[in-house]
Scaffold this motif. Structure first.
Motif, PDB file in Angstrom:
ATOM      1  N   LYS A 140     -12.590 -17.559  -0.827  1.00  0.00           N
ATOM      2  CA  LYS A 140     -12.333 -16.294  -1.487  1.00  0.00           C
ATOM      3  C   LYS A 140     -11.128 -15.586  -0.876  1.00  0.00           C
ATOM      4  O   LYS A 140     -10.784 -15.782   0.274  1.00  0.00           O
ATOM      5  N   SER A 141     -10.532 -14.718  -1.686  1.00  0.00           N
ATOM      6  CA  SER A 141      -9.356 -13.989  -1.238  1.00  0.00           C
ATOM      7  C   SER A 141      -9.766 -12.708  -0.532  1.00  0.00           C
ATOM      8  O   SER A 141     -10.935 -12.390  -0.387  1.00  0.00           O
ATOM      9  N   GLY A 142      -8.759 -11.969  -0.106  1.00  0.00           N
ATOM     10  CA  GLY A 142      -9.014 -10.711   0.577  1.00  0.00           C
ATOM     11  C   GLY A 142      -8.080 -10.543   1.756  1.00  0.00           C
ATOM     12  O   GLY A 142      -7.512 -11.506   2.271  1.00  0.00           O
ATOM     13  N   PHE A 143      -7.903  -9.304   2.182  1.00  0.00           N
ATOM     14  CA  PHE A 143      -7.115  -9.051   3.379  1.00  0.00           C
ATOM     15  C   PHE A 143      -7.799  -9.705   4.571  1.00  0.00           C
ATOM     16  O   PHE A 143      -9.023  -9.653   4.710  1.00  0.00           O
ATOM     17  N   LEU A 144      -7.010 -10.293   5.448  1.00  0.00           N
ATOM     18  CA  LEU A 144      -7.562 -11.050   6.570  1.00  0.00           C
ATOM     19  C   LEU A 144      -7.670 -10.242   7.856  1.00  0.00           C
ATOM     20  O   LEU A 144      -8.379 -10.642   8.782  1.00  0.00           O
ATOM     21  N   SER A 145      -6.966  -9.115   7.914  1.00  0.00           N
ATOM     22  CA  SER A 145      -6.948  -8.340   9.154  1.00  0.00           C
ATOM     23  C   SER A 145      -6.609  -6.889   8.852  1.00  0.00           C
ATOM     24  O   SER A 145      -6.095  -6.556   7.780  1.00  0.00           O
ATOM     25  N   LEU A 146      -6.862  -6.028   9.833  1.00  0.00           N
ATOM     26  CA  LEU A 146      -6.461  -4.632   9.709  1.00  0.00           C
ATOM     27  C   LEU A 146      -4.946  -4.510   9.579  1.00  0.00           C
ATOM     28  O   LEU A 146      -4.446  -3.633   8.863  1.00  0.00           O
ATOM     29  N   ASP A 147      -4.223  -5.372  10.258  1.00  0.00           N
ATOM     30  CA  ASP A 147      -2.766  -5.322  10.196  1.00  0.00           C
ATOM     31  C   ASP A 147      -2.250  -5.542   8.777  1.00  0.00           C
ATOM     32  O   ASP A 147      -1.212  -4.994   8.397  1.00  0.00           O
ATOM     33  N   GLU A 148      -2.956  -6.355   7.994  1.00  0.00           N
ATOM     34  CA  GLU A 148      -2.601  -6.547   6.594  1.00  0.00           C
ATOM     35  C   GLU A 148      -3.100  -5.395   5.730  1.00  0.00           C
ATOM     36  O   GLU A 148      -2.422  -4.951   4.802  1.00  0.00           O
ATOM     37  N   LEU A 149      -4.304  -4.940   6.027  1.00  0.00           N
ATOM     38  CA  LEU A 149      -4.983  -3.966   5.178  1.00  0.00           C
ATOM     39  C   LEU A 149      -4.381  -2.571   5.257  1.00  0.00           C
ATOM     40  O   LEU A 149      -4.182  -1.900   4.236  1.00  0.00           O
ATOM     41  N   LEU A 150      -4.081  -2.110   6.458  1.00  0.00           N
ATOM     42  CA  LEU A 150      -3.663  -0.722   6.651  1.00  0.00           C
ATOM     43  C   LEU A 150      -2.408  -0.341   5.861  1.00  0.00           C
ATOM     44  O   LEU A 150      -2.381   0.733   5.232  1.00  0.00           O
TER      45      LEU A 150
END
Length: 239
Positions: free
Chosen positions: A139-149
């Protein structure tokens, strides 16, 4: 069992999970996932009091729900499946929320299309949930806070375009290991808490986690919205 009986049984199980977790009854919303199920099944669920529906695929969602949303003005549709940038324009008019925001490039396209709608006079408010990867390899999705923020920050700055940063979504791994499933939900809750500390001005309160096989664990771990398809509509018709 009928769709009505299924919905009643699921709501009862949600309420029991809320009580076990010491949560207020009614704090968790039920979404009926209608992927691969016909329009008539959606109408049957609606007639049983269900108002919130989720679809995975843009083409199916638009074709099925365009007439339904015109007929039932209190029906609400969310997109919960992977979204390609070239289909953002197509889906936005039909949904109140995109739950599968999984990369900053998608945020850019959503902002672009919402601005276009505003310029055309359509006052569109679109809620976004940021999908975070917590365990299911496929499944997809942001992998880390560094990507998400950065993605949350960019979407948060586009509130004048009608975009609302509403919360987060995840899919737990497909396993019989309940601890692994629970840990997936804990990871999303803890990630959400961390992001909310960084952006206290944003209403990031929605936690969309839990499906037919694991929604009770999700409720115990703080889910505010569970996505249930098979347990409501039965096995999907892939024909």
């Amino acid at each position: 069992m009928s769709i009505k009986e299924n919905i009643e049984a699921i709501k009862s199980r949600i309420n029991e999970a809320e009580r076990r977790a010491g949560r207020k009854e009614g704090s968790v919303k039920l979404m009926a996932v209608s992927k691969f199920h016909p329009e008539q099944s959606v109408i049957e669920a609606y007639n049983c009091g269900q108002r919130l529906f989720g679809e995975n695929r843009v083409q199916e969602a638009c074709g099925k729900f365009e007439p339904l949303l015109q007929k039932y003005n209190d029906m609400e549709l969310h997109l919960i499946g992977s979204l390609q940038r070239n289909k953002v324009k197509q889906i936005i008019p039909y949904v109140s929320c995109i739950q599968s925001v999984d990369r900053i490039e998608l945020v850019d396209e959503i902002i672009k299309q919402c601005k276009k709608l505003n310029a055309e006079g359509m006052k569109k408010q679109l809620r976004l949930l940021f999908e975070f990867h917590t365990g299911e390899e496929s499944k997809s999705g942001f992998l880390s806070l560094d990507e998400l923020l950065p993605a949350v920050e960019k979407a948060g700055e586009a509130s004048d375009s009608g975009i609302v940063c509403a919360g987060f979504m995840t899919m737990a791994p497909f396993t019989d290991d309940k601890n692994a499933v629970r840990n997936s939900f804990i990871k999303l809750r803890e990630t959400a808490d961390e992001v909310k500390k960084r952006f206290p001005q944003l209403p990031l309160d929605e936690l969309s986690m839990g499906m037919s096989g694991d929604f009770e664990i999700a409720v115990e771990e703080g889910s505010t919205l569970v996505r249930v398809g098979t347990s409501i509509f039965g096995e999907r018709n892939y024909a």
